[in-house]
Design a protein around this motif. Sequence first.
Motif, PDB file in Angstrom:
ATOM      1  N   ILE A   1       0.869  -1.171   0.000  1.00 35.11           N
ATOM      2  CA  ILE A   1       0.000   0.000   0.000  1.00 35.11           C
ATOM      3  C   ILE A   1       0.909   1.225   0.000  1.00 35.11           C
ATOM      4  CG2 ILE A   1      -1.769   1.301   1.255  1.00 35.11           C
ATOM      5  CD1 ILE A   1      -1.520  -2.381   1.842  1.00 35.11           C
ATOM      6  N   GLY A   2       0.772   2.052  -1.030  1.00 34.40           N
ATOM      7  CA  GLY A   2       1.605   3.242  -1.158  1.00 34.40           C
ATOM      8  C   GLY A   2       2.784   3.020  -2.095  1.00 34.40           C
ATOM      9  N   THR A   3       2.506   2.989  -3.401  1.00 35.27           N
ATOM     10  CA  THR A   3       3.570   2.774  -4.392  1.00 35.27           C
ATOM     11  C   THR A   3       4.583   3.908  -4.374  1.00 35.27           C
ATOM     12  OG1 THR A   3       1.842   1.833  -5.814  1.00 35.27           O
ATOM     13  CG2 THR A   3       3.980   2.246  -6.841  1.00 35.27           C
ATOM     14  N   GLY A   4       4.085   5.137  -4.149  1.00 33.52           N
ATOM     15  CA  GLY A   4       4.970   6.297  -4.193  1.00 33.52           C
ATOM     16  C   GLY A   4       5.715   6.353  -5.517  1.00 33.52           C
ATOM     17  N   CYS A   5       7.035   6.438  -5.446  1.00 33.13           N
ATOM     18  CA  CYS A   5       7.844   6.521  -6.672  1.00 33.13           C
ATOM     19  C   CYS A   5       8.124   5.145  -7.261  1.00 33.13           C
ATOM     20  CB  CYS A   5       9.153   7.242  -6.371  1.00 33.13           C
ATOM     21  SG  CYS A   5      10.239   6.301  -5.288  1.00 33.13           S
ATOM     22  N   GLY A   6       7.747   4.085  -6.561  1.00 37.74           N
ATOM     23  CA  GLY A   6       7.907   2.734  -7.109  1.00 37.74           C
ATOM     24  C   GLY A   6       9.160   2.011  -6.654  1.00 37.74           C
ATOM     25  N   TYR A   7       9.979   2.664  -5.831  1.00 34.47           N
ATOM     26  CA  TYR A   7      11.253   2.038  -5.438  1.00 34.47           C
ATOM     27  C   TYR A   7      11.039   0.748  -4.645  1.00 34.47           C
ATOM     28  CZ  TYR A   7      15.587   1.115  -2.981  1.00 34.47           C
ATOM     29  OH  TYR A   7      16.692   0.484  -2.460  1.00 34.47           O
TER      30      TYR A   7
ATOM     31  N   LEU B   1      -2.603   8.429  -5.233  1.00 30.50           N
ATOM     32  CA  LEU B   1      -2.368   9.695  -5.948  1.00 30.50           C
ATOM     33  C   LEU B   1      -1.998   9.386  -7.400  1.00 30.50           C
ATOM     34  CD1 LEU B   1      -0.312  11.684  -3.261  1.00 30.50           C
ATOM     35  CD2 LEU B   1      -2.765  11.862  -3.794  1.00 30.50           C
ATOM     36  N   LYS B   2      -2.855   9.846  -8.295  1.00 31.84           N
ATOM     37  CA  LYS B   2      -2.647   9.516  -9.712  1.00 31.84           C
ATOM     38  C   LYS B   2      -1.271   9.978 -10.199  1.00 31.84           C
ATOM     39  CE  LYS B   2      -4.563   8.112 -13.691  1.00 31.84           C
ATOM     40  NZ  LYS B   2      -3.415   8.085 -14.564  1.00 31.84           N
ATOM     41  N   GLY B   3      -0.861  11.171  -9.734  1.00 37.21           N
ATOM     42  CA  GLY B   3       0.422  11.713 -10.182  1.00 37.21           C
ATOM     43  C   GLY B   3       1.579  10.784  -9.832  1.00 37.21           C
ATOM     44  N   LEU B   4       1.518  10.186  -8.635  1.00 35.84           N
ATOM     45  CA  LEU B   4       2.603   9.279  -8.231  1.00 35.84           C
ATOM     46  C   LEU B   4       2.464   7.916  -8.890  1.00 35.84           C
ATOM     47  CD1 LEU B   4       3.177  10.182  -4.473  1.00 35.84           C
ATOM     48  CD2 LEU B   4       4.680  10.605  -6.423  1.00 35.84           C
ATOM     49  N   HIS B   5       1.241   7.466  -9.048  1.00 41.98           N
ATOM     50  CA  HIS B   5       1.030   6.196  -9.762  1.00 41.98           C
ATOM     51  C   HIS B   5       1.663   6.281 -11.162  1.00 41.98           C
ATOM     52  CE1 HIS B   5      -1.082   2.775 -11.534  1.00 41.98           C
ATOM     53  NE2 HIS B   5      -1.494   3.589 -12.481  1.00 41.98           N
TER      54      HIS B   5
ATOM     55  N   ARG C   1       5.057   4.338 -12.672  1.00 39.73           N
ATOM     56  CA  ARG C   1       5.050   3.563 -13.912  1.00 39.73           C
ATOM     57  C   ARG C   1       6.206   4.002 -14.815  1.00 39.73           C
ATOM     58  NH1 ARG C   1      -0.536   3.795 -16.228  1.00 39.73           N
ATOM     59  NH2 ARG C   1       0.305   5.795 -16.846  1.00 39.73           N
ATOM     60  N   ASP C   2       6.428   5.300 -14.890  1.00 34.22           N
ATOM     61  CA  ASP C   2       7.555   5.804 -15.696  1.00 34.22           C
ATOM     62  C   ASP C   2       8.891   5.337 -15.119  1.00 34.22           C
ATOM     63  OD1 ASP C   2       5.832   7.058 -17.365  1.00 34.22           O
ATOM     64  OD2 ASP C   2       6.144   9.071 -16.539  1.00 34.22           O
TER      65      ASP C   2
END
Length: 275
Positions: free
Chosen positions: A149-155, A173-177, A181-182
């Motif tokens: 829970i909480g992908t954040g930047c994906g690290y 937060l769509k912006g962080l999701h 992904r990027d």
Amino acid sequence: MKERPSFPARLDSTLAKNRPSSGGGIASSAPKRMPIAKAPVIAPLVAKSKLVPKAIPVPQGLGMDSVAVRQRMVQKLAGQGVTDSLVLTAMGTIERHRFVDSALVNQAYEDTSLPIGLGQTISKPGVVSRMIELMRNGATGRMGRVLEIGTGCGYQAAVLSCVATEVYSIERLKGLHDKARDNLRHLRLPNLHLLFGDGMVGYAQGGPYAGIISAAGGEALPQAWIDQLAVGGRLVAPMVHAGGQALLVVDKTPQGLRQSILEAVHFVPLKSGVA
Ligand code: SAH
């Protein structure tokens, strides 16, 4: 009409056996599945790192060899008491500097949390490795399915993908999701599934989970997490405790839940809904 984006073929066959047969549709409150890599890629991660395009610049200040910098970080983590070799290998493999803004790259391998935008932070490597080691609970080899829970930047999601068979990571937060992904695209991790939605409801379709890990601190444990944890599974989450926050570990045993409260931590708050 609900749209179900395709998963890598391997995933469907793996999960079909384990999914409950009833209520097969995605509930309206459930997060939308968004696999990060459309084309199935089957080469292992370590081999893949050699495939990273040469055009990606080596960040300034890290020197030419970020492997050595990461190895120093791993030695420090081991010195702090992390013993799980799969966790240490994963921490040495995933390039944290690719997950932070270019202005912060020089601090990427220090044991510090860093801002990732929208008021959120990437956790310290020491906390990431400690929590994942706790969740793995002495597993040898990869553990089963994990929910983050909480992908954040994906690290942390990338680290988890090295130590578990399947990882479902939810961000509200769509912006962080989108950012995650990027950030993760270059790794092409077929066992990592990014979801946009409210992690407080978990993701029942991917469960039951051998491990659940939260990167945001709540006031109470959402019932959905307990429900979606497999018997024999372990949940690790920061929780409000004694006026601050502490790490909560919950084991779901055949006899019931066993909880322990460990050291104090400092995480961003768990919030409901999406934004
Ligand atoms: N693991 C992340 C840490 C991100 S910080 C990393 O490696 O970068 C914690 C994240 O939890 C934030 O991005 C925040 O938006 C998210 N969050 C908070 N409440 C949430 C919820 N209910 N569902 C999903 N994500 C949530």
